[in-house]
Motif scaffolding. Structure first.
Motif, short mmCIF file in Angstrom:
data_model
loop_
_atom_site.label_atom_id
_atom_site.label_comp_id
_atom_site.label_asym_id
_atom_site.label_seq_id
_atom_site.Cartn_x
_atom_site.Cartn_y
_atom_site.Cartn_z
N THR A 1 -25.68 32.86 31.32
CA THR A 1 -26.71 32.01 30.73
C THR A 1 -27.47 32.74 29.62
N VAL A 2 -27.69 34.04 29.81
CA VAL A 2 -28.39 34.83 28.79
C VAL A 2 -27.50 35.04 27.57
N LEU A 3 -26.29 35.50 27.78
CA LEU A 3 -25.41 35.84 26.67
C LEU A 3 -25.01 34.63 25.85
N SER A 4 -24.83 33.50 26.53
CA SER A 4 -24.38 32.30 25.82
C SER A 4 -25.46 31.71 24.92
N GLN A 5 -26.70 32.14 25.10
CA GLN A 5 -27.79 31.68 24.24
C GLN A 5 -27.97 32.57 23.01
N ARG A 6 -27.17 33.63 22.92
CA ARG A 6 -27.26 34.56 21.80
C ARG A 6 -25.94 34.59 21.05
N ASN A 7 -25.99 34.92 19.80
CA ASN A 7 -24.77 34.99 19.00
C ASN A 7 -23.96 36.22 19.41
N GLN A 8 -22.74 36.00 19.88
CA GLN A 8 -21.88 37.09 20.32
C GLN A 8 -20.62 37.14 19.46
N GLN A 9 -19.98 38.29 19.49
CA GLN A 9 -18.73 38.45 18.73
C GLN A 9 -17.51 38.04 19.54
N TYR A 10 -17.74 37.32 20.63
CA TYR A 10 -16.65 36.88 21.49
C TYR A 10 -16.96 35.50 22.05
N ASN A 11 -15.90 34.79 22.41
CA ASN A 11 -16.04 33.60 23.25
C ASN A 11 -16.32 34.07 24.68
N LEU A 12 -16.99 33.24 25.45
CA LEU A 12 -17.40 33.66 26.79
C LEU A 12 -17.02 32.60 27.82
N ILE A 13 -16.35 33.04 28.88
CA ILE A 13 -16.00 32.16 30.00
C ILE A 13 -16.53 32.78 31.28
#
Length: 351
Positions: free
Chosen positions: A112-124
């Motif tokens: 929930t935290v990481l998905s609200q921030r711009n990341q250099q990867y897709n997240l599952i």
């Protein structure tokens, strides 16, 4: 802090619902409803659930995974295994609290935290079933339904130290064949006598390649059965061998070598649970080292064995508490895990 209380509440809800391997439907229903109410699009296959960010084909994909099933409670519990009893000394008791409920809820909050921030990867984020039995309706059935994965974080109780290597498992059912006869006469061929040489070979043989993290391949005869009564020469002797492989040998390679040396029939229950290792130069491992983590090799099996891509096993709790009476997790371990998972993954470039 909000994530910690949400994680603790979710863990208590999971513990209260029996979720033995192949009997995870009720806890999967609970999690699906909970996450759907929070606005997530929940994908489901059998009793496996997953959430994902919007997929960008130009980015690598990171998988966060832990399992929702538990073993059955052993004897010796001093309290209800499904009662989420909290003590003043920071402990949350309950079956699956340590293995691996705490990892699952911590990884969900990290998602929930990481998905609200711009990341250099897709997240599952994947909550999988049947891990405790390496069942075919768990991880193995879900991976073909997911996008290609580049790296996975597998939540298991490791004290938040990264297991960058894991031993594989192959169980052999072996049988020596003799000929029945009367024990009082010089007749028959004793299958026990035939098996003794093979049992001794499993006990003494050493495969030459030894891992710095996982040690040597370990072969242990753990069960043996033979005979019908005292005065009958047994015509069959069966025994079971537990084999823990290192990263230098696939289970198929081990089986071919074993068959060169033993006379008994040796049939693997499965050869698909191979050893795994992620190189210390991987960006996740390098960041873990920067944060003072100590990479190690794990002797215990997880769903890593079914992942044909780089992965690291890391999570709150202690493996020694798993599958024991009065299993527990410390509340502080959950709080720290969410923070440490986030530090390890936020902004990480995984390829």
């Amino acid at each position: 802090m909000e994530q910690f209380y949400d994680a603790l509440d979710l863990l208590k809800g999971m513990i209260a619902i029996p979720s033995f391997s192949r009997e995870e439907k009720n806890v999967a229903d609970f999690l699906q409803e909970r996450w759907s109410q929070q606005g997530y699009a929940v994908n489901r296959h059998a009793d496996n659930l997953w959430l994902s960010t919007v997929m960008d084909a130009s980015k690598p994909t990171l998988l966060l995974n832990s399992h929702i099933d538990t073993v059955r409670p052993v004897s010796g519990w001093s309290r209800d295994a499904f009662d989420t009893y909290c003590t003043e000394d920071n402990k949350v008791y309950g079956l699956g609290s340590n293995d691996a409920g705490a990892s699952l809820v911590s990884l969900f909050e990290t998602f929930t935290v990481l998905s609200q921030r711009n990341q250099q990867y897709n997240l599952i984020f994947l909550a999988s079933a049947e891990e405790e039995i390496s069942g075919k309706n768990g991880m193995e059935s879900v991976l073909p339904l997911l996008p290609a994965i580049d790296f996975a974080v597998v939540g298991e109780p490791t004290g938040m130290q990264p297991a960058i290597a894991e031993k594989g498992l192959m169980v052999l059912d072996c049988e020596a064949h003799g000929k029945a006869g009367h024990a009082a006469r010089d007749e028959g061929v004793n299958a026990i006598s035939l098996a003794i040489g093979d049992v001794e070979w499993f006990h003494t043989f050493r495969f030459p390649l030894k891992s710095d993290l996982l040690g040597p391949v370990k072969m242990t005869v753990t069960q043996i059965q033979s005979g019908t009564q005292h005065n009958v020469i047994p015509d069959r002797c069966s025994f079971t061998v537990d084999i823990r492989s290192n990263e230098f040998y696939s289970n198929e390679e081990l089986l071919r070598e074993i068959k060169k040396h033993v006379d008994c029939e040796a049939i693997p229950r499965s050869s698909r649970l191979n050893s795994s290792r992620t190189d210390s130069s991987h960006p996740f491992v390098k960041r873990a080292l920067m944060l003072g983590k100590q990479p190690f090799g794990s002797p215990t099996l997880s769903d890593q064995a079914l992942m044909p891509f780089a992965s690291v096993k890391i999570g709150p709790g202690d493996s020694a508490r798993s599958h024991t009476a009065d299993e527990y997790i410390l509340q502080s371990e959950i709080r720290e895990a969410i923070a440490e998972y986030t530090m390890l993954l936020d902004g990480l470039k995984i390829t």
